[in-house]
Design a protein around this motif. Sequence first.
Motif, mmCIF file in Angstrom:
data_model
loop_
_atom_site.group_PDB
_atom_site.id
_atom_site.type_symbol
_atom_site.label_atom_id
_atom_site.label_comp_id
_atom_site.label_asym_id
_atom_site.label_seq_id
_atom_site.Cartn_x
_atom_site.Cartn_y
_atom_site.Cartn_z
ATOM 1 N N UNK A 57 0.845 -1.186 0.000
ATOM 2 C CA UNK A 57 0.000 0.000 0.000
ATOM 3 C C UNK A 57 0.881 1.236 0.000
ATOM 4 N N UNK A 58 0.661 2.113 -0.973
ATOM 5 C CA UNK A 58 1.415 3.361 -1.012
ATOM 6 C C UNK A 58 0.911 4.311 0.065
ATOM 7 N N UNK A 59 1.679 5.365 0.314
ATOM 8 C CA UNK A 59 1.250 6.371 1.279
ATOM 9 C C UNK A 59 -0.069 6.992 0.892
ATOM 10 N N UNK A 60 -0.275 7.249 -0.416
ATOM 11 C CA UNK A 60 -1.545 7.807 -0.866
ATOM 12 C C UNK A 60 -2.691 6.826 -0.639
ATOM 13 N N UNK A 61 -2.431 5.531 -0.905
ATOM 14 C CA UNK A 61 -3.482 4.531 -0.694
ATOM 15 C C UNK A 61 -3.864 4.447 0.780
ATOM 16 N N UNK A 62 -2.887 4.562 1.672
ATOM 17 C CA UNK A 62 -3.189 4.556 3.101
ATOM 18 C C UNK A 62 -4.073 5.743 3.461
ATOM 19 N N UNK A 63 -3.765 6.910 2.902
ATOM 20 C CA UNK A 63 -4.581 8.096 3.169
ATOM 21 C C UNK A 63 -5.991 7.920 2.644
ATOM 22 N N UNK A 64 -6.116 7.418 1.436
ATOM 23 C CA UNK A 64 -7.433 7.214 0.845
ATOM 24 C C UNK A 64 -8.301 6.287 1.689
ATOM 25 N N UNK A 65 -7.689 5.290 2.317
ATOM 26 C CA UNK A 65 -8.440 4.298 3.090
ATOM 27 C C UNK A 65 -8.551 4.675 4.567
ATOM 28 N N UNK A 66 -8.041 5.836 4.931
ATOM 29 C CA UNK A 66 -8.159 6.297 6.310
ATOM 30 C C UNK A 66 -7.291 5.535 7.286
ATOM 31 N N UNK A 67 -6.215 4.905 6.807
ATOM 32 C CA UNK A 67 -5.312 4.153 7.675
ATOM 33 C C UNK A 67 -4.321 5.130 8.288
ATOM 34 N N UNK A 68 -4.356 5.240 9.611
ATOM 35 C CA UNK A 68 -3.511 6.204 10.296
ATOM 36 C C UNK A 68 -2.388 5.572 11.105
ATOM 37 N N UNK A 69 -2.468 4.270 11.337
ATOM 38 C CA UNK A 69 -1.455 3.611 12.138
ATOM 39 C C UNK A 69 -1.368 2.142 11.810
ATOM 40 N N UNK A 70 -0.509 1.444 12.553
ATOM 41 C CA UNK A 70 -0.224 0.038 12.286
ATOM 42 C C UNK A 70 -1.486 -0.806 12.274
ATOM 43 N N UNK A 71 -2.390 -0.559 13.251
ATOM 44 C CA UNK A 71 -3.555 -1.439 13.376
ATOM 45 C C UNK A 71 -4.499 -1.342 12.191
#
Length: 780
Positions: A57-71
């Motif tokens: 997952x790219x940094x942008x993909x993490x942002x798009x999916x609302x992933x803010x941390x490891x969990x």
Amino acid sequence: MTSAAFAQDAAPVAQAQRPESSDQGDASAQSPSADIVVTARFRSETVQQTPISITALSGDALTQRGVQGVEGIARSAPNVTLEKNTAGYGKSVIAYIRGVGQSDFLPAFEPGVGIYIDDVYQGTLFGSLFDFADVAQVEVLRGPQGTLFGKNNEGGAIRVSTRKARGDNSGYIEAGLGSYNRMTMKGAFDFSIVPDKMFLRIAGGFNKVDGYMDTIDFACANPTLAGAIPRQVPQNAEGNCKTGTLGGQQTYVLRGNLRILPTDDLEININGDLLEDTGEPAAEKLIDVNTEGTSPLALYQNGSPLGPNPTGYGIPFDKRFITADKYSSYVNFTDTRNNLAFPRVSNVRSWGVSGKVDWSINPDLKLTSISAYRAYKGEYVENWAGAPIHINTNYFKPTHWQFSQELRLSGKVSDIAEWTVGGYYYDAKTELNDYIYIPLVNFAFYGVDPVKDRDKSAFAHVVLHPIEKLAIEGGLRYSDVTKTYTFNRYVPNSGNPPATLPGFENNPSVRSGTKRVDYRLSAQYTISRDVMAFAVFSTGFKGPGVNPRPSSAAELLPFGEEDLKSYEIGLKTELFDRRVRANIGAYRSDYKNLQLTVTRTLPSGVPGSITANAGSARIQGLEGEFTIEPVDGLNINASVGYLDFKYLDLGDAANQVGGPCATCTTPFVPKWSIGAGAQYQFDLGGHGTLTPRIDYSYKSKTYNDVSNFEPGAIPGYGLWNGRISYVSQDKGWEVALQIYNAADKHYFVNKFQGYNALGTLLGQPGLPRTYLLSLKHNFQ
């Protein structure tokens, strides 16, 4: 960029100079036809070319999916469990991949899943629950890892890569407001110190949010049931019995990357980070109370052998302390019977520095060195009663430092073979600094409990290309690991020097260790340009340890390592002009010498409860990851994982009270894990873009202990998240609204099964529906 272009990128320096995916652009959908580049085998290649079960997952993909941390990673990766741990384990993570992992934070155990930041291994579960800061990419590698990098990892590895400096004067600043008075601020700036030679990227952030669970003064709210429990809230409080909150957090993070290119063949990256994470104890509440039979709370009832007033407050400990509200608790952290107050905290302060050197000796030979030092200090408290009457309260101030050194030499022989050899050294010390308080039996002690870990390993990996389209891999790892646990048990207020508990007078030490060889074999066949099949056999282990919670000196015993053999087949495909990407696989793991709690006759001749190697299990499952782009701008992703865990033999762990049963499954691991998301980018005709997105994640029923105690189970549940973002035409501004738990689902992140051992069952509810509104400005 095409796969062929990445294949030409051989030298590490060339890879470093290639522009990276940037967080300066919009958070638009990542087309499935775009190559996702990973470095799991330490060369740039696409996910579709890599014969490893991997989620990237790219940094942008993490942002798009609302992933803010490891969990948050587990929502997008099949057969992966990453959750916040119980309040009693502080800021630690529950980490499992394919049914193998670890939940107990004590350094007596080794993590079963390796977590790496910029190729630096995080040595303990405590301190590994962190928010992402300036992340470029996350890779989740499933199955045993260790013949290519780092420490041995039995279940798999999580690799987090932060952004490198590029010296282009780019950057961003972002601010947000949200539920529970949440305030966020983060930013980064990238500039050149010496043109074309030395660059620096500085990133930092701040996040503050109030707790979402209220703590209530029991005597204020229930004066007729409180007996002699004193009020915490004054009489003139006008009916407001709230004493505070749980789950609040305030975090500061600072990160820097200094990138130096002395020559065309040499690259040096120096990374540093600093984290200050302060907060309240986790939002945990009392769910159930056991006052029957041999439960310790049977002694806190009327007619107890302890006397007519066993609690000291004229009332028994019973279900009166369970609040009716889903997000409230009667817990307090002061035992007025003994005038003992514990701080309401859950903190960790950590820092680290690492240096990575990539030297391209010649086009076919490269040397990599990674040197790193990390340290943390923590502080947290747990009231295992979840009530105003204390039955067992623990207070920890753990400290940890670690040094690691990794060397890798890799090369290739024409188009016939690619190889890597390397070595890894890890040296660490952890101290618990714990205070254990059990007023029920008038018992307390404190200790330092230093634990020393050392790992000396060597690994080798080769990829052969005997014929066109076929690649065969082989890997070996030799590991020499030791753990030395020294037990301190000092009696509070017993003089200077303090007295010790019987059997612990000389601070006894226990050592565990192993020397072993693990290996990996795989074959990869390119059926066509768009279809690749692979098969893998690999072995791994979770390191040996020391019985962590001895009640007597007779229980000071080591235990051995777990063993895992994994078999896997997979298929990676890109279809319909690369608009559909489907990766599927099946696996089986033979799991032996499990580290379980058993009752045995000890060398002293008396029975004792210890952690020991017992039994075996079979784990098998299926995985699928799919990305679809039916029309331009519309992206759909989905993942599904199925896992079947079965004990084949329990050995000495059979028929143990509170132990596993023949039909039990492993804790914290669902049989089904499903994730799906969709987003569409609307072009506003010269006025920017608007991108709505929706995500759904589901996991089936999970248990929270090896005995599969039903009241302690978490029923299956699904969560909806949503996001809508607007990006200006010049990509200089972005406004986003993120909604978490959009359906306001009430669920538990975890439960602590102390129903029989302590008489209480505690649970940590997940956040209710929350929102975050953010504004971001990109410096072009």
